[in-house]
Scaffold this motif. Structure first.
Motif, PDB file in Angstrom:
ATOM      1  N   ASP A 124      21.733  31.567 -11.324  1.00 42.12           N
ATOM      2  CA  ASP A 124      22.528  31.368 -12.529  1.00 42.12           C
ATOM      3  C   ASP A 124      22.366  29.934 -13.032  1.00 42.12           C
ATOM      4  OD1 ASP A 124      24.636  31.658 -14.500  1.00 42.12           O
ATOM      5  OD2 ASP A 124      25.923  30.560 -13.107  1.00 42.12           O
ATOM      6  N   ALA A 125      21.744  29.780 -14.200  1.00 42.16           N
ATOM      7  CA  ALA A 125      21.634  28.456 -14.827  1.00 42.16           C
ATOM      8  C   ALA A 125      22.944  28.150 -15.537  1.00 42.16           C
ATOM      9  CB  ALA A 125      20.466  28.428 -15.809  1.00 42.16           C
ATOM     10  N   GLY A 126      23.651  27.157 -15.070  1.00 39.73           N
ATOM     11  CA  GLY A 126      24.972  26.860 -15.608  1.00 39.73           C
ATOM     12  C   GLY A 126      24.960  26.476 -17.079  1.00 39.73           C
ATOM     13  N   HIS A 127      26.070  26.795 -17.749  1.00 40.21           N
ATOM     14  CA  HIS A 127      26.298  26.444 -19.149  1.00 40.21           C
ATOM     15  C   HIS A 127      25.276  27.159 -20.051  1.00 40.21           C
ATOM     16  CE1 HIS A 127      29.258  23.564 -17.701  1.00 40.21           C
ATOM     17  NE2 HIS A 127      28.381  23.282 -16.756  1.00 40.21           N
ATOM     18  N   GLY A 128      25.062  26.678 -21.280  1.00 38.05           N
ATOM     19  CA  GLY A 128      24.153  27.340 -22.201  1.00 38.05           C
ATOM     20  C   GLY A 128      24.805  27.630 -23.535  1.00 38.05           C
ATOM     21  N   GLY A 129      23.972  27.803 -24.554  1.00 34.82           N
ATOM     22  CA  GLY A 129      24.477  28.096 -25.885  1.00 34.82           C
ATOM     23  C   GLY A 129      25.317  26.947 -26.417  1.00 34.82           C
ATOM     24  N   HIS A 130      26.528  27.283 -26.911  1.00 27.26           N
ATOM     25  CA  HIS A 130      27.391  26.247 -27.485  1.00 27.26           C
ATOM     26  C   HIS A 130      28.004  25.337 -26.432  1.00 27.26           C
ATOM     27  CE1 HIS A 130      30.445  29.507 -26.719  1.00 27.26           C
ATOM     28  NE2 HIS A 130      31.035  28.480 -26.168  1.00 27.26           N
ATOM     29  N   ASP A 131      27.791  25.667 -25.155  1.00 26.18           N
ATOM     30  CA  ASP A 131      28.352  24.887 -24.051  1.00 26.18           C
ATOM     31  C   ASP A 131      27.242  24.065 -23.398  1.00 26.18           C
ATOM     32  OD1 ASP A 131      29.582  23.883 -21.810  1.00 26.18           O
ATOM     33  OD2 ASP A 131      29.744  25.809 -20.779  1.00 26.18           O
ATOM     34  N   PRO A 132      27.085  22.774 -23.759  1.00 24.31           N
ATOM     35  CA  PRO A 132      25.980  21.978 -23.216  1.00 24.31           C
ATOM     36  C   PRO A 132      26.192  21.514 -21.788  1.00 24.31           C
ATOM     37  CG  PRO A 132      27.354  20.610 -24.600  1.00 24.31           C
ATOM     38  CD  PRO A 132      27.914  22.008 -24.692  1.00 24.31           C
ATOM     39  N   GLY A 133      27.431  21.616 -21.278  1.00 27.28           N
ATOM     40  CA  GLY A 133      27.725  21.058 -19.966  1.00 27.28           C
ATOM     41  C   GLY A 133      27.794  19.545 -20.044  1.00 27.28           C
ATOM     42  N   ALA A 134      27.526  18.878 -18.933  1.00 26.10           N
ATOM     43  CA  ALA A 134      27.556  17.411 -18.901  1.00 26.10           C
ATOM     44  C   ALA A 134      26.349  16.842 -19.648  1.00 26.10           C
ATOM     45  CB  ALA A 134      27.565  16.917 -17.460  1.00 26.10           C
ATOM     46  N   ILE A 135      26.526  15.664 -20.232  1.00 26.91           N
ATOM     47  CA  ILE A 135      25.458  15.022 -21.015  1.00 26.91           C
ATOM     48  C   ILE A 135      25.309  13.578 -20.560  1.00 26.91           C
ATOM     49  CG2 ILE A 135      24.691  14.354 -23.328  1.00 26.91           C
ATOM     50  CD1 ILE A 135      26.381  16.624 -24.446  1.00 26.91           C
ATOM     51  N   ASN A 136      24.060  13.167 -20.351  1.00 23.68           N
ATOM     52  CA  ASN A 136      23.792  11.771 -20.003  1.00 23.68           C
ATOM     53  C   ASN A 136      23.964  10.918 -21.252  1.00 23.68           C
ATOM     54  OD1 ASN A 136      21.961   9.297 -19.792  1.00 23.68           O
ATOM     55  ND2 ASN A 136      21.937  10.032 -17.685  1.00 23.68           N
ATOM     56  N   LYS A 174      22.826  21.935 -19.616  1.00 22.50           N
ATOM     57  CA  LYS A 174      22.364  23.306 -19.845  1.00 22.50           C
ATOM     58  C   LYS A 174      20.836  23.400 -19.852  1.00 22.50           C
ATOM     59  CE  LYS A 174      22.197  23.487 -24.940  1.00 22.50           C
ATOM     60  NZ  LYS A 174      22.608  24.281 -26.120  1.00 22.50           N
ATOM     61  N   ASP A 175      20.154  22.333 -20.278  1.00 18.50           N
ATOM     62  CA  ASP A 175      18.689  22.353 -20.339  1.00 18.50           C
ATOM     63  C   ASP A 175      18.065  22.167 -18.962  1.00 18.50           C
ATOM     64  OD1 ASP A 175      18.804  22.604 -23.154  1.00 18.50           O
ATOM     65  OD2 ASP A 175      19.021  20.438 -23.360  1.00 18.50           O
ATOM     66  N   VAL A 176      18.581  21.202 -18.201  1.00 18.71           N
ATOM     67  CA  VAL A 176      17.984  20.967 -16.882  1.00 18.71           C
ATOM     68  C   VAL A 176      18.304  22.108 -15.926  1.00 18.71           C
ATOM     69  CG1 VAL A 176      17.978  18.474 -17.182  1.00 18.71           C
ATOM     70  CG2 VAL A 176      19.910  19.542 -16.057  1.00 18.71           C
ATOM     71  N   THR A 177      19.490  22.705 -16.041  1.00 17.01           N
ATOM     72  CA  THR A 177      19.806  23.819 -15.135  1.00 17.01           C
ATOM     73  C   THR A 177      18.920  25.019 -15.411  1.00 17.01           C
ATOM     74  OG1 THR A 177      21.584  24.633 -16.591  1.00 17.01           O
ATOM     75  CG2 THR A 177      22.206  23.120 -14.833  1.00 17.01           C
ATOM     76  N   LEU A 178      18.593  25.266 -16.680  1.00 20.53           N
ATOM     77  CA  LEU A 178      17.702  26.388 -16.999  1.00 20.53           C
ATOM     78  C   LEU A 178      16.303  26.140 -16.434  1.00 20.53           C
ATOM     79  CD1 LEU A 178      17.104  29.056 -18.386  1.00 20.53           C
ATOM     80  CD2 LEU A 178      16.690  27.808 -20.518  1.00 20.53           C
ATOM     81  N   SER A 196      24.508  29.489  -8.293  1.00 21.71           N
ATOM     82  CA  SER A 196      24.767  28.941  -9.620  1.00 21.71           C
ATOM     83  C   SER A 196      24.310  27.482  -9.632  1.00 21.71           C
ATOM     84  CB  SER A 196      26.259  29.042  -9.959  1.00 21.71           C
ATOM     85  OG  SER A 196      26.496  28.703 -11.309  1.00 21.71           O
ATOM     86  N   VAL A 197      23.384  27.162 -10.534  1.00 17.61           N
ATOM     87  CA  VAL A 197      22.756  25.839 -10.577  1.00 17.61           C
ATOM     88  C   VAL A 197      23.447  24.966 -11.621  1.00 17.61           C
ATOM     89  CG1 VAL A 197      20.608  24.587 -10.985  1.00 17.61           C
ATOM     90  CG2 VAL A 197      20.557  26.829  -9.856  1.00 17.61           C
ATOM     91  N   HIS A 198      23.869  23.776 -11.210  1.00 19.22           N
ATOM     92  CA  HIS A 198      24.553  22.853 -12.107  1.00 19.22           C
ATOM     93  C   HIS A 198      24.042  21.431 -11.876  1.00 19.22           C
ATOM     94  CE1 HIS A 198      27.908  25.384 -13.751  1.00 19.22           C
ATOM     95  NE2 HIS A 198      27.429  26.167 -12.801  1.00 19.22           N
ATOM     96  N   LYS A 238      36.911  25.797 -17.110  1.00 22.39           N
ATOM     97  CA  LYS A 238      37.216  25.740 -18.536  1.00 22.39           C
ATOM     98  C   LYS A 238      36.066  26.269 -19.383  1.00 22.39           C
ATOM     99  CE  LYS A 238      40.374  21.785 -18.682  1.00 22.39           C
ATOM    100  NZ  LYS A 238      40.498  20.364 -19.063  1.00 22.39           N
ATOM    101  N   ALA A 239      34.937  26.586 -18.751  1.00 21.46           N
ATOM    102  CA  ALA A 239      33.776  27.008 -19.534  1.00 21.46           C
ATOM    103  C   ALA A 239      34.085  28.202 -20.416  1.00 21.46           C
ATOM    104  CB  ALA A 239      32.598  27.325 -18.613  1.00 21.46           C
TER     105      ALA A 239
END
Length: 426
Positions: free
Chosen positions: A198-210, A218-222, A269-271, A306-307
Motif C-alpha cells: 500500500d503506497a500511502g496517501h495519493g490524489g488530493h492527499d499529498p502526505g508529508a512534504i519536504n 505520496k510520490d515517493v511512497t508510490l 503500508s509504505v509511508h 485523519k487521512a
C-alpha cells in the motif's frame, strides 16, 4: 477580509453553466429533494451564507487543524458528490459530503486562520450564515480545542426569499462505484503467498512534504511500493498486488479492505515520516496496538488516521474514537504475526536501509485494522530530513528499500512453510 467570489447553483434548472465566475470556480451540488438540498455557498465580504432549497432542522460547526478548515454539519440536508474549485482570500476551497443519512457536511478550507461567529439559521430554515473572523494561530488552536458549537433552526419559520446574484448549473456525477480490485502479479500458483503493498496517501492527499525541495510523501511512497513489487515479482516466490499504482486517493478502509478481499497473507503500508526537527532520520516499523508505545506513535496515529477526513468529510464512515474498536482473538493473532514481521524487517533490511534505534513502535493506526491480515506500516525514512528525502526519492534508495523488504518477506514465508511442514523455523 474580502472574498472575491460568489457561487450559486440554481436547483430549478438543469442546463449548462449560465455564467462564468471571475475565478472560474465551480461547485457541484445535490439536486433538491425532500430534505434541504444545498444549492449555494455565498461569500460576501466576511459573511458566508449556505443556502438550501428546503428548510433544514439545525446545524453545528467545529474547527479542524492541519490543515485548517471549518466543518459545518447540517441536519435535514442532502448533498451530492462533487468537486469544488478554490476561491480566494481566507477561503481556499469549499467542499461538501454526505456525513450520514439526513446530515450533510460543508467544509471551508482556510488559507489563513479564522474563527466562526454570529452563526444563525434564517427564520425560514433555508439558509445558514456566519461571520469569518481573522485570528492568530494561537487563537485558532484555542477555538479548535473548544469543539463543536450547536445552533438550531428558529421555531418560527417565516418565508424569506433570497436575492440571486449569480446562477450556474453543473451536471451532478453519478454515484461512485466500489473500488476495483487491483491485478495480482508474480507467481501464477494461487497457493503462493500474496503480499499487498500500500503506497500511502495519493490524489488530493499529498502526505508529508519536504519544505526545502517540495518532495511529496505520496510520490515517493508510490515509487517505493512499485520498486518493492518489482523486486518481489522478480523472485518468483510470491504474488503481489498494489492498492494503488497511480496518483489516486483511497480511504483507509479501502486500503486494508483490498488486502482482505484478495485474501492477502501480508499487508505492508509504505509511508515517509516527518518531524519538526529536521535532524530526525531513519526508518521505523509500526504495528497495531490500541495503546501507542509513546507520544510520537500517538501523534503519528492521529495524523495518519485523519487521512479519511483530510477534506473535512469523513469518507471512512467510522467512529472518531479509534480506540473503541474491539479486537477479537483473530486480530490478536494477526498482531503477533505483524510484530514478528516488524522485527524481521528491521533485521533483514538494515544492510540497505538506515533504521532508528527504536525501530519498532506500536500505534492505533486505522490502516492496520484488518482483523485477519498481518499488517505493518513501514515509515521508510523522514521526508523532512535532507539526507533521508534524497535517499527516498532516488532510484538507488528505492531499490535498496525494495531489496530489504523482499528479503524479509522471503524469510517470513520460509519460516511459515517450515513450521507448517513440521520442521524447525529458520
Amino acid at each position: 477580509m474580502t472574498f472575491g467570489w460568489t457561487a450559486r447553483i440554481d436547483a430549478m434548472h438543469k442546463r449548462r453553466m449560465l455564467q462564468s465566475l471571475a475565478l472560474a470556480s465551480t461547485l457541484t451540488m445535490a439536486a433538491p429533494g425532500s430534505a434541504g438540498g444545498i444549492y449555494a455557498v455565498d461569500v460576501r465580504d466576511d459573511r458566508v451564507i449556505v443556502r438550501f432549497d428546503d428548510r433544514v432542522d439545525g446545524a453545528s460547526a467545529f474547527l479542524l487543524d492541519t490543515p485548517r478548515r471549518i466543518a459545518l454539519d447540517i441536519s435535514g440536508a442532502q448533498v451530492g458528490r462533487g468537486q469544488f474549485a478554490p476561491g480566494n482570500g481566507a477561503i481556499a476551497a469549499v467542499r461538501q459530503g454526505q456525513l450520514r443519512e439526513g446530515t450533510a457536511r460543508v467544509v471551508l478550507d482556510l488559507s489563513s486562520p479564522a474563527t466562526l461567529g454570529d452563526a444563525q439559521i434564517a427564520p425560514d430554515g433555508k439558509s445558514l450564515s456566519f461571520l469569518l473572523k481573522g485570528a492568530t494561530d494561537s487563537a485558532f488552536r484555542t477555538a479548535v480545542g473548544r469543539g463543536r458549537t450547536n445552533f438550531d433552526a428558529p421555531a418560527n419559520m417565516s418565508a424569506r426569499p433570497q436575492k440571486r446574484l449569480h446562477s450556474i448549473t453543473v451536471p451532478i456525477p453519478s454515484m461512485a462505484r466500489g473500488v476495483a480490485l487491483p491485478p495480482v502479479e508474480g507467481a501464477r500458483d494461487g497457493a503462493r503467498p500474496l503480499i499487498v503493498i500500500d503506497a500511502g496517501h495519493g490524489g488530493h492527499d499529498p502526505g508529508a512534504i519536504n519544505k526545502e525541495n517540495g518532495k511529496r510523501e505520496k510520490d515517493v511512497t508510490l515509487a517505493i511500493a512499485q520498486a518493492i513489487r518489482d523486486q518481489l515479482v522478480k523472485s518468483g516466490r510470491v504474488r503481489v498486488a498494489l492498492t494503488r499504482d497511480d496518483d489516486k486517493y483511497l480511504v483507509l478502509q479501502e486500503r486494508y479492505g483490498i488486502a482482505r478481499k484478495l485474501g492477502a497473507d501480508l499487508f505492508i503500508s509504505v509511508h515517509a515520516d516527518a518531524a519538526e526537527n529536521a535532524e530526525a532520520h531513519g526508518a521505523t516499523v509500526y504495528t497495531l496496538s490500541e495503546t501507542a508505545s509513546d507520544r510520537e506513535a500517538a501523534r503519528l496515529a492521529a495524523r495518519e488516521n485523519k487521512a479519511d477526513i483530510i477534506n473535512g468529510v469523513n469518507l471512512g464512515g467510522q467512529s472518531g474514537d479509534v480506540s473503541s474498536i474491539l479486537i477479537d482473538l483473530t486480530q490478536r493473532e494477526s498482531m503477533n504475526i505483524s510484530a514478528s514481521f516488524a522485527r524481521l524487517l528491521q533485521r533483514e533490511a538494515s544492510p540497505y536501509v538506515p533504521f532508528r534505534s527504536a525501530y519498532h513502535r506500536f500505534a492505533s493506526l486505522m490502516v492496520l485494522k484488518a482483523p485477519d491480515t498481518p499488517s505493518v506500516l513501514f515509515e521508510t525514512g523522514y521526508i523532512s530530513n535532507a539526507d533521508d528525502a534524497a535517499f527516498l526519492a532516488s532510484r538507488e534508495g528505492q531499490q535498496k528499500i525494495a531489496r530489504g523488504v523482499a528479503r524479509a518477506v522471503e524469510v517470513h514465508f520460509a519460516r511459515k512453510l517450515a513450521m507448517h511442514g513440521g520442521a524447525a523455523g529458520g
